[in-house]
Design a protein around this motif. Sequence first.
Motif: not given
Lengths: 250, 231
Positions: B182-210
């Motif tokens: 947060k201090q470095l400006g890499l994390v924001h309370d507002d998800p929309a402002a966060d670069e990583t907010a959109e990534a969401d790969d929680t498919g069952v097979d993918h997660v269990l394999e990882s």
Amino acid sequence: MDCKDIERFLDHYLDGEFSEGDAAALEEHLRSCPACRGLAMAEVNLRRGLQQQLNPAPALPAARRERLVDGALSRVGDRSWRDLFRPVILIPASAGLTLALMAAIWIAWPSSGAYDHFIDDSVMAHESELPSEVVGDEETITSYVKEKARFDARPPLRSEKARLIGARLTRVGSTPAVQYRYLVGGREVTVVQTPAPLTDERARGLKAAVRFVGDRGRLGVGVFEDRGLQNAAIGDMPGKDLIRLVPASY
Amino acid sequence: MFARSRRQRRQLIDREFLPHLDSLFRYALSMTRDRDSAEDLTQDTLAKAVEHFEKYKPGTNARAWLFRIMTNHYINQRRARRPEVQFLEGVEPRSAGYDQELLVRTHLDPERNLVTRMAASQIREALERLPEDFRMVVVLADLEGFSYREIADQVGCPIGTVMSRLHRGRRLMRQHLLDLGKQLGLVHDDPAADETAEADDTGVDHVLESLDRFRARREATSTGQGQGQGG
């Protein structure tokens, strides 16, 4: 398993500390719970990121590695020295009789005695093969040690057979010392020099006083005092040959 | 007696201990947080290893043995120096939880998760802010890959204590990482402002394999480094 269990046991699972049965139960929950899958995935990504960022440990520069190893070796020496003498601190308090016994042994059994540690340190110096701080002709080396040593150091051997090839500053215990390297008939001889603690009338004269001649394993040893300086010569030759290199000792 | 001469001792160090010197020094540095003290601790550890080499069984795990010597020595020195200090002082009995939602959001993208966007020095800073007893087990587990059993042996406490320190230490560290982010400006309370907010790969097979791959790799490291305690 439920979401609370995942929070509690995810660490054990990821650390590989779970039995197969427990792991299967945990995975069963993950199949049915997107939120816990997200947590597990984020945790794995975070741990991979940490390892990627911090591993492997940065390689230490060669000079620091050398310093660490050299320091460790000196500590081994120091510790055994202290261990050997620790009883001597305790004995006077416990019994005067023991002291008397020690004195009797001391008198009846003359040996390298007081010079043992000096000899051991000098043998180690010879074997460690650490590089010289100064090389060149005798004049260069002489002026280097005169300037740098914390006592009135001067090259100890004065024989045509011994050629001075280098020197470095060192310590014997806490006493400053100079380590000289000579070549004698193609073989290397080390002489470690410190201020003499036991200077007597004879040692103040022109003739060096021989204190000990013998060997340590395959290495010959000669200890001598010469005008306020104590020297231990170590080399791959009999001690009696080493001592012949000492100024006017024979 | 083994390794009497300086040359023999030198050979012993070169052969058995030098391959582990980098990680030993890093461990020393993470505990002392001071370069000179870390050098002292590393030198003491090597000296003790040379002196007690007869207790080590060649072919067994020199690495675990060296880490145990260093940990023991450090703990003993610490007791002698500051006997009255509680090293978990200031930590809540059940340490304050981090924002789990935020952690998930900032670490779902494997390529652009928060930790990989920080500098290594910033991560080390988050690690160094941990209380000493937590820091010790977190480094041993997460950087050095030792098993719970090995850490318990090194630190000289029950395995349950290791598990709870590790759990709490990791939680605290994650909290520090998020605060720093947060201090470095890499994390924001507002998800929309966060670069990583959109990534969401929680498919069952993918997660269990990882997870499977991660665990297999960790077990391989732990087995390779962790078997056969010497001395």
